[in-house]
Scaffold this motif. Structure first.
Motif, PDB file in Angstrom:
ATOM      1  N   LEU A   1     -57.272  32.282 -94.794  1.00 48.85           N
ATOM      2  CA  LEU A   1     -55.923  31.821 -94.467  1.00 48.85           C
ATOM      3  C   LEU A   1     -55.882  30.299 -94.546  1.00 48.85           C
ATOM      4  N   ILE A   2     -55.023  29.784 -95.409  1.00 50.76           N
ATOM      5  CA  ILE A   2     -54.802  28.338 -95.496  1.00 50.76           C
ATOM      6  C   ILE A   2     -53.484  28.050 -94.787  1.00 50.76           C
ATOM      7  N   GLY A   3     -53.577  27.417 -93.611  1.00 50.41           N
ATOM      8  CA  GLY A   3     -52.410  27.240 -92.767  1.00 50.41           C
ATOM      9  C   GLY A   3     -51.886  25.814 -92.785  1.00 50.41           C
ATOM     10  N   ASP A   4     -50.608  25.666 -93.070  1.00 48.55           N
ATOM     11  CA  ASP A   4     -49.924  24.381 -92.998  1.00 48.55           C
ATOM     12  C   ASP A   4     -49.806  23.949 -91.535  1.00 48.55           C
ATOM     13  N   VAL A   5     -49.571  22.653 -91.321  1.00 49.37           N
ATOM     14  CA  VAL A   5     -49.401  22.146 -89.965  1.00 49.37           C
ATOM     15  C   VAL A   5     -48.219  22.813 -89.266  1.00 49.37           C
TER      16      VAL A   5
ATOM     17  N   ARG B   1     -59.216  41.091-103.620  1.00 51.49           N
ATOM     18  CA  ARG B   1     -59.526  39.781-103.045  1.00 51.49           C
ATOM     19  C   ARG B   1     -58.212  38.998-102.944  1.00 51.49           C
ATOM     20  N   GLY B   2     -57.846  38.685-101.738  1.00 55.12           N
ATOM     21  CA  GLY B   2     -56.579  37.996-101.531  1.00 55.12           C
ATOM     22  C   GLY B   2     -56.736  36.711-100.745  1.00 55.12           C
ATOM     23  N   VAL B   3     -55.743  35.855-100.831  1.00 58.69           N
ATOM     24  CA  VAL B   3     -55.651  34.617-100.047  1.00 58.69           C
ATOM     25  C   VAL B   3     -54.273  34.598 -99.395  1.00 58.69           C
ATOM     26  N   VAL B   4     -54.226  34.175 -98.139  1.00 58.52           N
ATOM     27  CA  VAL B   4     -52.957  34.018 -97.429  1.00 58.52           C
ATOM     28  C   VAL B   4     -52.662  32.535 -97.290  1.00 58.52           C
ATOM     29  N   VAL B   5     -51.479  32.135 -97.692  1.00 56.81           N
ATOM     30  CA  VAL B   5     -51.000  30.766 -97.504  1.00 56.81           C
ATOM     31  C   VAL B   5     -49.855  30.828 -96.495  1.00 56.81           C
ATOM     32  N   ALA B   6     -49.941  30.030 -95.448  1.00 56.09           N
ATOM     33  CA  ALA B   6     -48.921  30.046 -94.403  1.00 56.09           C
ATOM     34  C   ALA B   6     -48.181  28.721 -94.373  1.00 56.09           C
ATOM     35  N   GLY B   7     -46.893  28.775 -94.628  1.00 57.68           N
ATOM     36  CA  GLY B   7     -46.037  27.590 -94.556  1.00 57.68           C
ATOM     37  C   GLY B   7     -45.334  27.508 -93.225  1.00 57.68           C
ATOM     38  N   ARG B   8     -44.042  27.227 -93.254  1.00 58.90           N
ATOM     39  CA  ARG B   8     -43.269  27.073 -92.014  1.00 58.90           C
ATOM     40  C   ARG B   8     -42.980  28.444 -91.409  1.00 58.90           C
TER      41      ARG B   8
ATOM     42  N   THR C   1     -50.390  29.054 -87.060  1.00 55.27           N
ATOM     43  CA  THR C   1     -51.402  30.104 -87.178  1.00 55.27           C
ATOM     44  C   THR C   1     -52.697  29.755 -86.454  1.00 55.27           C
ATOM     45  N   GLY C   2     -52.827  28.526 -85.971  1.00 61.79           N
ATOM     46  CA  GLY C   2     -54.090  28.067 -85.424  1.00 61.79           C
ATOM     47  C   GLY C   2     -54.994  27.492 -86.493  1.00 61.79           C
ATOM     48  N   GLN C   3     -54.565  27.536 -87.750  1.00 60.87           N
ATOM     49  CA  GLN C   3     -55.314  26.974 -88.879  1.00 60.87           C
ATOM     50  C   GLN C   3     -56.805  27.317 -88.786  1.00 60.87           C
ATOM     51  N   PRO C   4     -57.161  28.594 -88.968  1.00 65.29           N
ATOM     52  CA  PRO C   4     -58.568  29.015 -88.830  1.00 65.29           C
ATOM     53  C   PRO C   4     -59.521  28.308 -89.778  1.00 65.29           C
ATOM     54  N   LEU C   5     -58.998  27.744 -90.868  1.00 64.13           N
ATOM     55  CA  LEU C   5     -59.809  26.914 -91.765  1.00 64.13           C
ATOM     56  C   LEU C   5     -59.205  25.512 -91.741  1.00 64.13           C
TER      57      LEU C   5
END
Length: 556
Positions: A248-252, A221-228, A256-260
């Motif tokens: 996927l938790i995407g920063d502004v 079980r993984g989580v992806v965090v996307a920064g710059r 990534t399109g910030q799916p959440l």
């Protein structure tokens, strides 16, 4: 031997050497001691020369050019405090990875520490902030040209990120018609002048070994965090996470399109945090996270391992997680670590994100910071780009908007200062000539007001959206002392930016409603040059709306 002529030849070797390492843009401030460098740059047909009368803005112009262009950018300034004004842009580049080459002209050694005019101790003046520093000697034919060119090549070959400071002392006279002085010295480089490769090539390959146990971790079980991230990287990370079934938790700035979407709202909900804490591995791509709730969760999560992938060196993890720091290009790393198709595991996050997004759509603020931030994607130019400043608005956009996948978003989120934002945005546009929207707060705009001069030369439509909430209202989100908040923190200035736009001959609009704003923006994208759009909003409405939404979403 003519000193002025030999100075020019010495400078010409330096500038020509830089062209062999991808330098195409040179940013130049006025100055006398820098004359050899300035004239050498002007005479080199490989360069596009930019000018600005303010060295602080000039450094940030170069920073913006390097951000969107992806290539190193050179800056030429004279001696004294002119060089000191490059400090903020150098610091930012060191944190975010843009390559700047700072060519600071200097007095020769005999004029230092003796009361000579405009002479300061420039050697080592930037301390630890440049990635590399070169303190060149005074130009002399006793030093072979091959030493000078190979010294520049070696420094550039090792410059993967950040700034290179080259201090260049020149003795007088600085002016005079060129003669044959020093020609044999220059010609000793032979056919190098007609070629396009470095004299000395030093290869510094960036690579990261494949994690041998990746096949094991990708089943967890993984989580992806996307920064710059870049636009291409953002899209790739989003597709990779979707295949794995990992949220996927995407920063502004992730693109990534910030799916959440609205993560900085729903991360304040205990149910979301409880589910995310079931993650066994968290992989973060890119640094510089914006959202406060995201940073709080990131600091307190305890997966079995936390991996951070970025092409910049250093830990980049203030929470000091147990795990792996992987220095690599994101696209290369993803290719080496393919995703395996799996069913999503954190099923409650998507509905919670949708509910948070719905609450944003129902907010009562009719026309203000929060509404504009949430609807910002509707204002973006087609095939354009966005630059976000470091005021309250970037946090509102991060919390309330869902940016389109792959749409270029830039910022100065390394040191997160408000200096040089207008000049950085100008540079971001000049490198690629795309329609550009820049959004900053009123204090940020005031801080770099004289860089409105740079917007008189825009290669494509440019809109500077100034959100004027009369001060630094971000401090209203912090537990600053209420009685001292206005005087010592927010510092309202009660200004009207129409006068600034008029001073530099720029178009100006001040819409009073969302309908007026959309009409103004539609027209601006069809109008050549720059338009300053000022939104005068209620001072604390944006912060109140954000706090209300946080409270509502926390109880969903």
């Amino acid at each position: 031997m003519s000193t002025s002529t030999f100075n020019r030849r010495w400078a010409a070797v330096i500038l020509e050497a830089l062209t062999r390492h991808g330098v195409r843009h040179v940013c130049i401030a006025p100055g006398s001691r820098s004359t050899p460098l300035t004239l050498a740059a002007a005479e080199n047909g490989a360069f596009i020369c930019h000018t600005h009368f303010d060295e602080r803005g000039l450094g940030h112009l170069a920073l913006g050019l390097a951000k969107s262009g992806g290539e190193p950018v050179a800056v030429i300034v004279t001696s004294g405090t002119a060089a000191a004004n490059l400090y903020p842009s150098l610091i930012e580049a060191g944190l975010t990875g843009e390559r700047l080459i700072l060519l600071t002209a200097d007095r020769p050694p005999e004029l230092i520490d003796c009361g000579a005019n405009q002479a300061i101790r420039q050697t080592g003046m930037y301390a630890s902030h440049p990635s590399q520093t070169l303190s060149l000697p005074r130009p002399t034919p006793d030093i072979p040209a091959r030493w000078l060119v190979s010294t520049i090549d070696s420094a550039m070959g090792q410059l993967r990120a950040g700034g290179l400071h080259i201090n260049c002392p020149f003795a007088e006279p600085l002016y005079g018609e060129p003669d044959a002085s020093g020609l044999p010295w220059q010609q000793a480089l032979g056919d190098w002048w007609q070629e396009d490769t470095p004299w000395l090539r030093e290869e510094q390959e960036l690579g990261c070994a494949r994690q041998r146990d990746w096949f094991f971790w990708r089943q967890k079980r993984g989580v992806v965090v996307a920064g710059r991230l870049s636009a291409r990287e953002g899209e790739q990370v989003a597709a990779w996470a979707k295949t794995l079934g990992w949220p996927l938790i995407g920063d502004v700035l992730s693109q990534t399109g910030q799916p959440l979407p609205c993560a900085d709202l729903w991360l304040g909900n205990a149910r979301a945090v409880t589910e995310l804490n079931e993650a066994q591995v968290i992989i973060q791509f890119g640094a510089s996270l914006t959202g406060k709730r995201l940073l709080q969760w990131q600091a307190t999560c305890h997966p079995q391992e936390y991996w951070l992938v970025d092409n910049l060196e250093g830990r980049l993890d203030p929470a000091a997680h147990r795990g792996r720091r992987l220095v690599a290009e994101v696209a290369d790393w993803l290719e080496m670590h393919p995703a395996e198709k799996r069913a999503p595991w954190a099923q409650s996050l998507a509905p919670l994100s949708e509910q948070a997004r719905a609450r944003v759509g129902q907010m009562t603020e009719t026309f203000g910071e929060a509404q504009v931030a949430s609807r910002l994607p509707q204002l973006l130019p087609h095939q354009g780009q966005l630059f976000l400043g470091n005021s309250l608005v970037v946090r509102l956009v991060d919390a309330l908007a869902q940016m389109p996948a792959g749409y270029p978003v830039y910022s100065n989120r390394g040191a997160s200062g408000i200096d040089g934002l207008l000049s950085t945005a100008a540079g971001v546009q000049r490198a690629v000539a795309r329609p550009t929207l820049a959004v900053v707060g009123d204090l940020s705009a005031l801080y770099d007001l004289n860089s409105l001069a740079l917007l008189r030369q825009c290669p494509a439509p440019f809109v500077l959206l100034v959100v004027n909430n009369n001060g630094g209202q971000i401090f209203s989100l912090l537990p600053t002392p209420v009685n001292e908040r206005e005087r010592f923190y927010c510092m309202p200035q009660n200004v009207d930016f129409s006068h600034g736009a008029a001073m530099f001959g720029l178009n100006y609009q001040a819409p009073q409603s969302w309908e007026e704003l959309t009409a103004v923006m539609d027209n601006a994208w069809r109008t050549p040059g720059a338009t300053v759009v000022e939104l005068k909003v209620e001072e604390t409405a944006g912060t109140r709306t954000l706090q209300q939404l946080l409270a509502q979403v926390s109880h969903l």
